[in-house]
Write a protein that holds these residues in place. Structure first.
Motif, PDB file in Angstrom:
ATOM      1  N   GLU A  62      30.270  26.865  55.920  1.00 20.30           N
ATOM      2  CA  GLU A  62      31.464  27.707  55.790  1.00 20.30           C
ATOM      3  C   GLU A  62      31.714  28.112  54.277  1.00 20.30           C
ATOM      4  O   GLU A  62      31.939  29.174  53.923  1.00 20.30           O
ATOM      5  CB  GLU A  62      32.495  27.403  56.356  1.00 20.30           C
ATOM      6  N   ASP A  63      32.141  26.994  53.361  1.00 25.53           N
ATOM      7  CA  ASP A  63      32.624  27.385  51.952  1.00 25.53           C
ATOM      8  C   ASP A  63      31.566  27.338  51.026  1.00 25.53           C
ATOM      9  O   ASP A  63      31.901  27.165  49.748  1.00 25.53           O
ATOM     10  CB  ASP A  63      33.627  26.490  51.742  1.00 25.53           C
ATOM     11  N   CYS A  64      30.081  27.447  51.299  1.00 24.25           N
ATOM     12  CA  CYS A  64      28.954  27.276  50.293  1.00 24.25           C
ATOM     13  C   CYS A  64      29.008  28.666  49.643  1.00 24.25           C
ATOM     14  O   CYS A  64      29.177  29.566  50.557  1.00 24.25           O
ATOM     15  CB  CYS A  64      27.887  26.489  50.763  1.00 24.25           C
ATOM     16  N   ASP A  65      28.242  28.819  48.827  1.00 21.61           N
ATOM     17  CA  ASP A  65      27.651  30.204  48.022  1.00 21.61           C
ATOM     18  C   ASP A  65      26.435  30.230  48.633  1.00 21.61           C
ATOM     19  O   ASP A  65      25.407  29.670  48.410  1.00 21.61           O
ATOM     20  CB  ASP A  65      27.785  30.084  46.523  1.00 21.61           C
TER      21      ASP A  65
END
Length: 763
Positions: free
Chosen positions: A31-34
DNA sequence: TTAGGATTTG
């Protein structure tokens, strides 16, 4: 990031995908990766119907199976598509397509527990700057000798026998088609559909078909093809050299160079391996007692009784034998009265029976038909009329018996129309013998009569676009007058040059008035090859007004290619609006890009800017059209001048505008032809110098478009029908101007056609 | 489902 929704092959995809994108596996998604420079690739395994959210936004959900995630615990993911992209995807995506998505948002999936798919889902929309590529599956075609019972396959075949769609005893139309191919196997297919338009549009034996998703079954010890869900067909004229244009009712289909090649190969094979019927029978060549196919025009129709129906047709010729007249009530006869009367000695009655009645009833007066296996029955001479021929289309579908409607684009229809137009009906028209009642009927239908005459006895096959108030001048008078002057003439086209129409296309410079031949593709190829030697200058990449992508080809001959995508509003626009410049591309690559993008400009690097190649090469490609500059008059300016157009609010990338900022004097494609015109008082040669107006065909497109070439040839065949006597040639209304051509040695008066166009119903 | 080629008999 561009928003792209493409239906392309894998090869094209590999050259188009921006190189900064890297593939991401499903199990690495969090979810919170680039994920800015990542893309996800997979196969569409499930799609839900397109719906609207409460706020009216379109919404489309698909399930993607990751390619490299087989066997891992979670191998599929939900993709939620919003807005216009949802609508577009719903239109083109099919199960089994390879799907690539970049520029997505990764969100926690609320349904992961229930559906067992990935813990996240992807959200995709135009607003989010997402890019979607849908890669059409590569179709595999099975030779007819390798078909297996119970499979669903794609195949090509040459039509050896067919029954045109007919009303079956069930709910559908049926068509039976027997195919052969170079494997020397034969396959009979029985195809059904509720809409006859979805069955293959086969018009004659020798046509070539491509079937997708046809089901193979064994029946009576032989393989048989039957329609499956998703069955789709393309049909092609099987004539060697004819344009390769698919006939289909399907709106979406893939048809690329490779398929083109297959059709051409099958045509050549068929030419020497199957017996293709000789020239079609005309009414003038009908043999009593035999069966024949007839291409004809439907003039009238009438109900006769429950099991038979009457068609009155004409094919432009006259049957040499007395033919029967089927008695019908006048009120039951549909068709233009005057026409029916005009053609009473030329058209023939065909009585159709049983299963053909329903289809016959639905035919539109004026349509063009091919009626298969008509029986020319010799009636006994024991009645008072003596012997005559009767035409029956018996019940049943033996020998492909049936009725097909031909589109106006069909070459046989075009030929028939030209023939119908050339026939002079004056001989068969006999007003004096009509009763007054008949005459009343005739004149009550006067408008029909006029339109009919206009169609078949065209007063002129050309029309003036101006100066209609002028009177005609005889050619003799014109030739005895001094130049320059302008005249309206009425003349016939005895001959024209060049006879090979593609030779009439030239490039013209309006500045220096020079004319030159259109360079062939080879020359362009050499120039590209030569310029590929110049190494791209890295300092000229990714500037303030374009983004650049560079890569090196693999293999023995390594080659560096750079594509510069011109930006607009800080974004690279959609593919169809994008101008790109290419360094190091091959002829094939440049062509492919030109078909897909708005404009392509081949360039090479110098020390401080990109520059155009040699002006023997096109400086710009758009679709199929190559734009050239005049070597004499152009003074190429720096490429960076293009940035002024890119900065416009709505850059249209018009070739003329691009040429101007680049210092190029644009060469114009023109037709140059010499018409020999005669009118009974004299003959003169007049030049036709035209870009589009006369033929209503752009000269710029004719060299790359076989359909337009065919259209132009048809037009010339109508203006100057080959093998006709002078008396049978149509009239042309033209506007011509005379002008003086002088050099040191001689003085000559020349003539040029202008403000004239081919009549609307000729083209 | 229908038709599954191989001339109607009007």
């Amino acid at each position: 990031m561009p928003v792209q929704l493409l239906k392309i092959t894998k090869e094209q995809f590999e050259t188009l995908l921006p190189s900064h994108l890297q593939k991401e596996d499903l199990h690495h998604l969090q979810e919170d990766c680039d994920h800015t420079n990542k893309y996800i690739q997979g196969i569409v395994v499930l799609s839900y119907p397109l719906t609207k959210l409460r706020d009216g936004t379109d919404f489309f959900k698909i399930v993607l199976q990751g390619l490299d995630d087989w066997g891992s615990r979670v191998d599929s993911i939900n993709i939620l598509i919003y807005g216009k992209m949802a609508e577009d995807c719903a239109k083109v995506l099919r199960h089994g397509d390879t799907f690539i998505v970049a520029g997505f948002k990764v969100m926690k999936s609320p349904t992961a527990r229930e559906d067992g798919r990935h813990g996240c889902h992807l959200e995709v929309s135009e607003e989010a700057g997402s890019a979607i590529y849908s890669v059409a599956p590569k179709y595999v075609y099975t030779p007819l000798n390798q078909l297996k019972d119970g499979t669903t396959v794609n195949l090509y075949g040459v039509v050896k026998f067919f029954k045109p769609p007919y009303v079956s005893k069930g709910t559908d139309y049926c068509s039976v088609v027997t195919l052969v191919d170079p494997s020397n196997a034969k396959l009979m297919c029985t195809l059904f559909n509720g809409n006859p338009d979805f069955l293959p549009k086969i018009y004659k034996v020798g046509d070539i078909v491509r079937f997708h998703r046809i089901k193979i079954r064994e029946y009576n010890g032989q393989m048989q093809g039957v329609t499956s869900a998703g069955f789709a067909s393309l049909t092609f004229d099987g004539t060697v050299g004819a344009p390769v244009v698919p006939r289909t009712s399907s709106k979406m289909y893939t048809f690329m160079d490779e398929e083109h090649k297959t059709i051409k190969e099958l045509r050549v094979w068929a030419a020497s391996n199957i017996s293709i019927p000789g020239p079609a029978t005309k009414l003038s060549g009908v043999q009593p007692m035999l069966f024949f196919d007839l291409t004809c025009h439907l003039v009238g129709k009438a109900k006769v009784d429950g099991s038979s129906f009457l068609l009155k047709v004409w094919d432009g010729t006259k049957c040499p034998y007395p033919t029967w007249r089927v008695p019908v009530e006048a009120k039951d006869l549909e068709g233009q009265k005057v026409l029916l009367r005009q053609l009473r000695d030329l058209m023939v009655d065909i009585l159709v029976y049983d299963n053909h009645v329903q289809l016959a009833k639905s035919l539109k007066i004026g349509s063009f038909l091919r009626i298969y296996s008509i029986h020319a029955k010799q009636a006994s001479a024991d009645n008072e009329d003596g012997s005559h021929i009767e035409f029956h289309l018996h019940g049943g579908t033996c020998y492909g018996r049936g009725i097909g409607v031909l589109p106006e684009s069909n070459p046989d229809v075009k030929e028939l129309k030209a023939l119908l137009e050339s026939v002079d009906l004056a001989d068969s028209q006999n007003m004096e013998s009509m009763s007054s009642e008949e005459l009343d009927d005739t004149f009550s239908d006067f408008t029909d009569f006029e339109s009919y005459l206009q169609r078949y006895r065209q007063l002129s096959v050309t029309v003036l676009t101006d100066h209609q108030y002028l009177n005609d001048t005889e050619l003799r008078t014109i030739m005895n007058s001094t130049a320059p002057q302008q005249y309206r003439i009425r003349a016939k086209l005895r001959t024209y040059k060049p006879q090979k129409l593609h030779q009439s296309v030239k490039l013209y410079c309006s500045k220096c008035n020079s004319l030159q031949e259109v360079p062939d593709g080879d020359e362009f190829g050499f120039i590209l090859q030569r310029s590929a030697v110049t190494a791209p200058n890295p300092e000229l990449q990714d500037t303030s007004w374009y983004d650049s992508v560079m890569w090196t080809t693999q293999g023995q001959k390594q080659r560096t290619i750079v594509i510069h995508f011109v930006r607009h509003d800080e974004m690279v626009p959609q593919v169809e609006n994008t101008l790109l410049m290419i360094e190091g591309g091959t002829l094939k690559e440049v062509w492919k890009l030109a078909k897909r993008f708005k404009c392509v400009i081949p360039v090479r690097s110098t020390e401080d800017d990109l520059e155009l190649l040699d002006l023997s090469a096109p400086f710009l490609l758009q679709g199929n059209v190559k734009y050239y500059g005049c070597k004499q008059c152009s003074a190429p300016k720096p490429i960076r001048n293009l940035s002024s157009i890119a900065a416009e609010q709505h850059p249209s990338w018009e070739p003329a505008e691009i040429a101007q900022v680049l210092g190029i004097v644009l060469l114009q494609y023109v037709f140059i032809m010499k018409f020999t015109l005669v009118d009974g008082t004299g003959a003169l040669n007049a030049y036709l110098f035209d870009d589009e107006k006369f033929f209503q065909i752009p000269a710029s497109e004719i060299l790359t478009n076989s359909f337009l070439q065919e259209k132009m040839q048809m037009t010339m065949n109508i203006l100057c029908p080959p093998g006709r006597k002078l008396a049978d040639l149509p009239w042309l209304e033209c506007f011509i101007k005379s002008y003086n051509v002088r050099d040191a040695m001689k003085h000559q008066v020349c003539y040029q056609i202008f403000d004239t166009t081919v009549a609307e119903d000729v083209v």
